[in-house]
Design an enzyme around this catalytic site. Structure first.
Site, PDB file in Angstrom:
ATOM      1  N   GLU A 144       7.967  -3.575  -5.638  1.00 40.24           N
ATOM      2  CA  GLU A 144       7.792  -2.121  -5.723  1.00 40.24           C
ATOM      3  C   GLU A 144       7.816  -1.498  -4.322  1.00 40.24           C
ATOM      4  O   GLU A 144       7.110  -1.941  -3.427  1.00 40.24           O
ATOM      5  CB  GLU A 144       6.435  -1.837  -6.382  1.00 40.24           C
ATOM      6  N   ARG A 183       7.269  -1.538   3.790  1.00 42.14           N
ATOM      7  CA  ARG A 183       7.729  -2.383   2.690  1.00 42.14           C
ATOM      8  C   ARG A 183       9.238  -2.241   2.503  1.00 42.14           C
ATOM      9  O   ARG A 183       9.947  -3.207   2.231  1.00 42.14           O
ATOM     10  CB  ARG A 183       7.011  -1.982   1.403  1.00 42.14           C
ATOM     11  N   ARG A 224      -5.491   2.283   3.199  1.00 41.89           N
ATOM     12  CA  ARG A 224      -5.956   1.588   1.989  1.00 41.89           C
ATOM     13  C   ARG A 224      -6.945   0.505   2.399  1.00 41.89           C
ATOM     14  O   ARG A 224      -6.590  -0.392   3.161  1.00 41.89           O
ATOM     15  CB  ARG A 224      -4.791   0.929   1.251  1.00 41.89           C
ATOM     16  N   GLU A 252      -8.067  -1.775   0.552  1.00 46.56           N
ATOM     17  CA  GLU A 252      -8.042  -2.890  -0.399  1.00 46.56           C
ATOM     18  C   GLU A 252      -8.067  -4.235   0.343  1.00 46.56           C
ATOM     19  O   GLU A 252      -7.530  -4.354   1.431  1.00 46.56           O
ATOM     20  CB  GLU A 252      -6.804  -2.802  -1.313  1.00 46.56           C
ATOM     21  N   SER A 255       6.311   4.763  -5.814  1.00 44.94           N
ATOM     22  CA  SER A 255       5.869   5.149  -7.156  1.00 44.94           C
ATOM     23  C   SER A 255       5.808   6.671  -7.210  1.00 44.94           C
ATOM     24  O   SER A 255       5.572   7.326  -6.202  1.00 44.94           O
ATOM     25  CB  SER A 255       4.548   4.483  -7.523  1.00 44.94           C
ATOM     26  N   ARG A 312       2.672  -8.257   1.503  1.00 42.01           N
ATOM     27  CA  ARG A 312       3.202  -6.892   1.371  1.00 42.01           C
ATOM     28  C   ARG A 312       2.146  -5.780   1.384  1.00 42.01           C
ATOM     29  O   ARG A 312       2.426  -4.643   1.031  1.00 42.01           O
ATOM     30  CB  ARG A 312       4.043  -6.785   0.114  1.00 42.01           C
ATOM     31  N   HIS A 313       0.917  -6.133   1.733  1.00 48.11           N
ATOM     32  CA  HIS A 313      -0.131  -5.107   1.809  1.00 48.11           C
ATOM     33  C   HIS A 313      -0.652  -4.948   3.226  1.00 48.11           C
ATOM     34  O   HIS A 313      -0.945  -5.931   3.905  1.00 48.11           O
ATOM     35  CB  HIS A 313      -1.310  -5.462   0.905  1.00 48.11           C
TER      36      HIS A 313
HETATM   37  O1  4AD Z   1       1.865   3.235  -5.477  1.00 44.25           O
HETATM   38  P1  4AD Z   1       1.102   4.049  -4.471  1.00 44.25           P
HETATM   39  O2  4AD Z   1      -0.311   3.730  -4.308  1.00 44.25           O
HETATM   40  O3  4AD Z   1       1.346   5.559  -4.879  1.00 44.25           O
HETATM   41  C1  4AD Z   1       0.830   6.651  -4.248  1.00 44.25           C
HETATM   42  O4  4AD Z   1       0.286   6.654  -3.165  1.00 44.25           O
HETATM   43  C2  4AD Z   1       1.092   7.928  -4.989  1.00 44.25           C
HETATM   44  N1  4AD Z   1       0.309   9.029  -4.399  1.00 44.25           N
HETATM   45  C3  4AD Z   1       2.554   8.226  -4.911  1.00 44.25           C
HETATM   46  C4  4AD Z   1       2.974   9.411  -5.690  1.00 44.25           C
HETATM   47  O5  4AD Z   1       3.507  10.347  -5.142  1.00 44.25           O
HETATM   48  N2  4AD Z   1       2.735   9.372  -6.964  1.00 44.25           N
HETATM   49  O6  4AD Z   1       1.829   3.918  -3.065  1.00 44.25           O
HETATM   50  C5  4AD Z   1       3.163   4.306  -2.880  1.00 44.25           C
HETATM   51  C6  4AD Z   1       3.935   3.234  -2.123  1.00 44.25           C
HETATM   52  C7  4AD Z   1       4.073   1.896  -2.821  1.00 44.25           C
HETATM   53  O7  4AD Z   1       5.144   1.898  -3.726  1.00 44.25           O
HETATM   54  C8  4AD Z   1       4.305   0.958  -1.661  1.00 44.25           C
HETATM   55  O8  4AD Z   1       5.640   1.011  -1.191  1.00 44.25           O
HETATM   56  C9  4AD Z   1       3.425   1.565  -0.601  1.00 44.25           C
HETATM   57  O9  4AD Z   1       3.249   2.923  -0.918  1.00 44.25           O
HETATM   58  N3  4AD Z   1       2.117   0.897  -0.548  1.00 44.25           N
HETATM   59  C10 4AD Z   1       1.759   0.042   0.433  1.00 44.25           C
HETATM   60  N4  4AD Z   1       2.416  -0.429   1.505  1.00 44.25           N
HETATM   61  C11 4AD Z   1       1.765  -1.285   2.316  1.00 44.25           C
HETATM   62  N5  4AD Z   1       0.480  -1.680   2.106  1.00 44.25           N
HETATM   63  C12 4AD Z   1      -0.218  -1.236   1.041  1.00 44.25           C
HETATM   64  N6  4AD Z   1      -1.485  -1.614   0.870  1.00 44.25           N
HETATM   65  C13 4AD Z   1       0.412  -0.331   0.142  1.00 44.25           C
HETATM   66  N7  4AD Z   1       0.015   0.313  -0.970  1.00 44.25           N
HETATM   67  C14 4AD Z   1       1.067   1.059  -1.369  1.00 44.25           C
END
Ligand code: 4AD
Length: 403
Positions: free
Chosen positions: A326, A377, A177, A179, A329, A185-186
């Protein structure tokens, strides 16, 4: 031998040959109830005399610092950046050894559980042609002259395996990511545990797997990592989580927040503070730190999310929370190619870049859904830690690419 031994630097690796004995009386300051009467001593590898920090200093808890301060004692504080810059040394602290053992035991229990439920482990490509989640948060790269990016999730390819005839798949792999979130937590790279599965009637079948899987993992960690959890607590004290699963809808969650005086943007995402507050409210009311929020507004979910059949303002989706944050998801996915294309366009996706994914649905696909979980996380929240970087061996964040 004594003068050789005293010339050895801290953290050097030594081989000792000797006789183990139990002393009548502990030497002052000794912590072990056994002694080695050394016969031979070899130095395998000598550490430099000026280490970046002492392991004892890097292992101090906040309580120890406070006590030392009160008694006027001087303790050396080792900051997070210093620790992470020297991660090869920092990983030697007892708490770090324990954190990564917990992560390993947890993921292996998850793998075992999923295999026992007939999921097939898959390995999808991490260099892909278009963004898998939408948005601009992708690491772009040049793939032999073609634009490409690092996968933001295995989303597209895990769905394509369902199109390809598998009915249950999972993957444990890196997720990227780009971002610019510099938060506790990111990360820019984390380990994702993803599943995708056929559903018969309802996306609640995916929620059932989430609950069963994570209750198994948490039970297993509590039963098999007691020592590790105690070691972590010595440096970072925490209360164990309560994890009796609970489900609420997004609207119910928003109602609870409003009743508690928290303003929420209508049909909007929950802020980090609102999530925390909801976690506290649910914990007080239902005595659990582990709950699922279902039926999110469609407008705040990714393009592949299935709208609710009776109200397209909402979607067949869910988020899972631990200690008010969270961790997962998931959703039912759109399996109809026309609807999928329309939603992708509405969400501003460049459909051309994911045309092969779109085409996979033209050959007919069963109803399916899945979820993505972030392992760092989950470990952070399970162990009550305050920063996700503690749960990544070599964390990658917007400012860190080394070591
Ligand atoms: O909510 P996210 O972005 O969902 C997906 O990637 C979908 N494809 C999932 C699906 O099957 N629908 O990311 C899923 C999880 C989050 O709930 C969080 O635990 C973790 O990934 N996550 C991160 N962990 C650490 N750093 C980040 N920048 C994160 N972004 C998401």
């Amino acid at each position: 031998m004594v003068s050789f031994a005293t010339s050895l630097t801290k953290e050097s690796i030594v081989d000792v040959e000797g006789v183990i004995s139990v002393p009548d009386k502990l030497i002052t300051g000794a912590t072990q109830h056994v002694e080695i009467q050394v016969r031979k001593l070899y130095c395998i590898s000598r550490a430099v005399p000026n280490l970046p920090f002492n392991i004892e200093d890097a292992s101090q808890s906040k309580t120890e610092f406070k006590k030392a301060e009160e008694s006027g004692e001087q303790l050396v504080r080792v900051g997070q950046d210093t620790k992470l810059n020297n991660r090869g040394l920092d990983l030697r602290t007892p708490a770090n050894q324990a954190i990564f053992r917990v992560k390993s035991v947890g993921v292996n229990k998850g793998r075992q559980f999923l295999l026992s439920k007939n999921f097939v482990e898959i390995f999808t490509p991490k260099v892909i042609a278009g963004s898998s989640e939408g948005g601009a948060e992708v690491f772009k790269l040049d793939y032999k002259g073609k634009p490409a990016c690092l996968a933001q999730s295995p989303q597209l390819h895990k769905q394509m395996t369902i199109c390809g005839g598998f009915d249950r798949v999972f993957e444990v792999g890196p997720v990227f990511r780009a971002e610019n979130s510099y938060t506790h937590r990111h990360l820019c790279e984390f380990v994702g545990l993803d599943i995708e599965m056929e559903i018969k009637e309802h996306y609640y079948e995916v929620c059932d797997i989430v609950e069963e899987l994570f209750v198994e993992i948490f039970n297993h960690l509590n039963d098999n990592c007691c020592k590790e959890l105690e070691v972590i607590k010595l440096q970072y004290p925490f209360q164990p989580i309560k994890y009796l699963p609970k489900r609420l809808t997004y609207d119910e969650g928003v109602r609870m927040l409003k009743e508690a005086g928290v303003e929420i943007e209508p049909m909007g995402d929950l802020s980090t503070e609102a999530e925390k507050k909801l976690g506290k409210l649910v914990s007080d009311k239902y005595n659990t730190d582990f709950f699922i929020l279902t039926k999110f507004p469609l407008g705040i979910r990714p393009f592949y999310t299935m709208p609710c059949h009776d109200n397209s303002e909402y979607s067949n989706s869910f988020d899972v929370f631990l200690r008010g944050e969270e961790i997962i998801s998931g959703s039912q996915r759109i399996h109809d190619p026309e609807m999928l294309t329309k939603r992708a366009e509405q969400c501003g996706i460049d459909v051309e870049t994911i045309s092969t994914y779109m085409d996979s649905f033209r050959n007919a696909t069963r109803l399916h859904g899945g979820f993505g979980a972030g392992l760092e996380r989950i470990v952070m929240l399970f162990c009550g830690l305050n920063n996700i970087r503690k749960c990544s061996l070599f964390p990658r964040d917007p400012q860190r690419l080394n070591p």
